[in-house]
Design a protein around this motif. Sequence first.
Motif, mmCIF file in Angstrom:
data_model
loop_
_atom_site.group_PDB
_atom_site.id
_atom_site.type_symbol
_atom_site.label_atom_id
_atom_site.label_comp_id
_atom_site.label_asym_id
_atom_site.label_seq_id
_atom_site.Cartn_x
_atom_site.Cartn_y
_atom_site.Cartn_z
ATOM 1 N N LEU A 156 109.049 8.926 -1.732
ATOM 2 C CA LEU A 156 108.071 9.917 -2.556
ATOM 3 C C LEU A 156 108.066 9.143 -3.742
ATOM 4 O O LEU A 156 106.792 9.135 -4.513
ATOM 5 N N ARG A 157 108.903 8.663 -4.268
ATOM 6 C CA ARG A 157 108.800 7.806 -5.680
ATOM 7 C C ARG A 157 107.739 6.810 -5.748
ATOM 8 O O ARG A 157 106.959 6.731 -6.527
ATOM 9 N N GLU A 213 105.189 6.766 -3.545
ATOM 10 C CA GLU A 213 103.878 7.156 -3.063
ATOM 11 C C GLU A 213 103.565 7.587 -4.379
ATOM 12 O O GLU A 213 102.075 7.823 -4.703
ATOM 13 N N LEU A 214 104.049 8.454 -5.290
ATOM 14 C CA LEU A 214 103.654 8.992 -6.384
ATOM 15 C C LEU A 214 103.210 7.700 -7.438
ATOM 16 O O LEU A 214 102.171 8.175 -8.178
ATOM 17 N N GLU A 215 104.098 6.613 -7.581
ATOM 18 C CA GLU A 215 103.768 5.780 -8.336
ATOM 19 C C GLU A 215 102.411 5.326 -7.998
ATOM 20 O O GLU A 215 101.605 4.777 -9.030
ATOM 21 N N GLU A 251 100.111 6.713 -6.570
ATOM 22 C CA GLU A 251 99.158 7.823 -6.662
ATOM 23 C C GLU A 251 98.364 8.258 -5.248
ATOM 24 O O GLU A 251 97.255 8.363 -5.020
ATOM 25 N N GLY A 298 98.039 10.640 -2.893
ATOM 26 C CA GLY A 298 98.289 12.340 -2.823
ATOM 27 C C GLY A 298 98.440 12.664 -1.216
ATOM 28 O O GLY A 298 99.303 13.853 -1.232
ATOM 29 N N VAL A 322 102.076 11.645 -0.490
ATOM 30 C CA VAL A 322 103.079 12.631 -1.212
ATOM 31 C C VAL A 322 103.258 13.906 -0.610
ATOM 32 O O VAL A 322 104.189 14.506 -0.340
ATOM 33 N N ILE A 354 101.699 16.817 -6.673
ATOM 34 C CA ILE A 354 102.282 15.876 -7.439
ATOM 35 C C ILE A 354 103.099 16.438 -8.627
ATOM 36 O O ILE A 354 104.268 16.120 -8.732
ATOM 37 N N ALA A 360 106.473 17.365 -6.344
ATOM 38 C CA ALA A 360 107.109 16.270 -6.326
ATOM 39 C C ALA A 360 107.921 15.648 -7.424
ATOM 40 O O ALA A 360 108.941 15.227 -7.359
ATOM 41 N N LYS A 361 107.112 15.630 -8.681
ATOM 42 C CA LYS A 361 107.900 15.202 -9.637
ATOM 43 C C LYS A 361 109.036 16.048 -10.198
ATOM 44 O O LYS A 361 110.203 15.705 -10.535
#
Length: 138
Positions: A86-87, A89-91, A93, A95, A98, A129, A132-133
Amino acid sequence: MKLTNEQFTEVAFIFEKENGNSHSEFEKGIISESKLTEYKPTELEKIIVDGLNSGIYKNEDERVSGYWSLSKIGNRNLIAEYKKWLRTELENENGIAVFQILIGLDRLDEPVFNENRTGQGVDETELNIRDAKQYLKK
């Protein structure tokens, strides 16, 4: 061993069968024809996790298929892996990835979606997003 999107579907059905889920005749046919039934579900899980961790799945859609397949096995030991993915895929972007990871974590009874949300959708990128954060901050 790198799995194709079709093989990820086969694995998902195998995982569901292992968990006692009933399948349609179509899904039973896919399982019975699959060469992947030669592997134990735990071996298939390891193949997918190792593949995701090694970076052999370059395309987001391949990784999404891997995350989706793993969400069918119900193994809470995957939570740490899901958080790591998850970290990443977030970095980057990503979506859709995520969202699929959030779904996988949700299926493991992790509180990933904001309690005030009325639904979850892949098209709700900003909310996914945000959630997730928030989840990773806990």
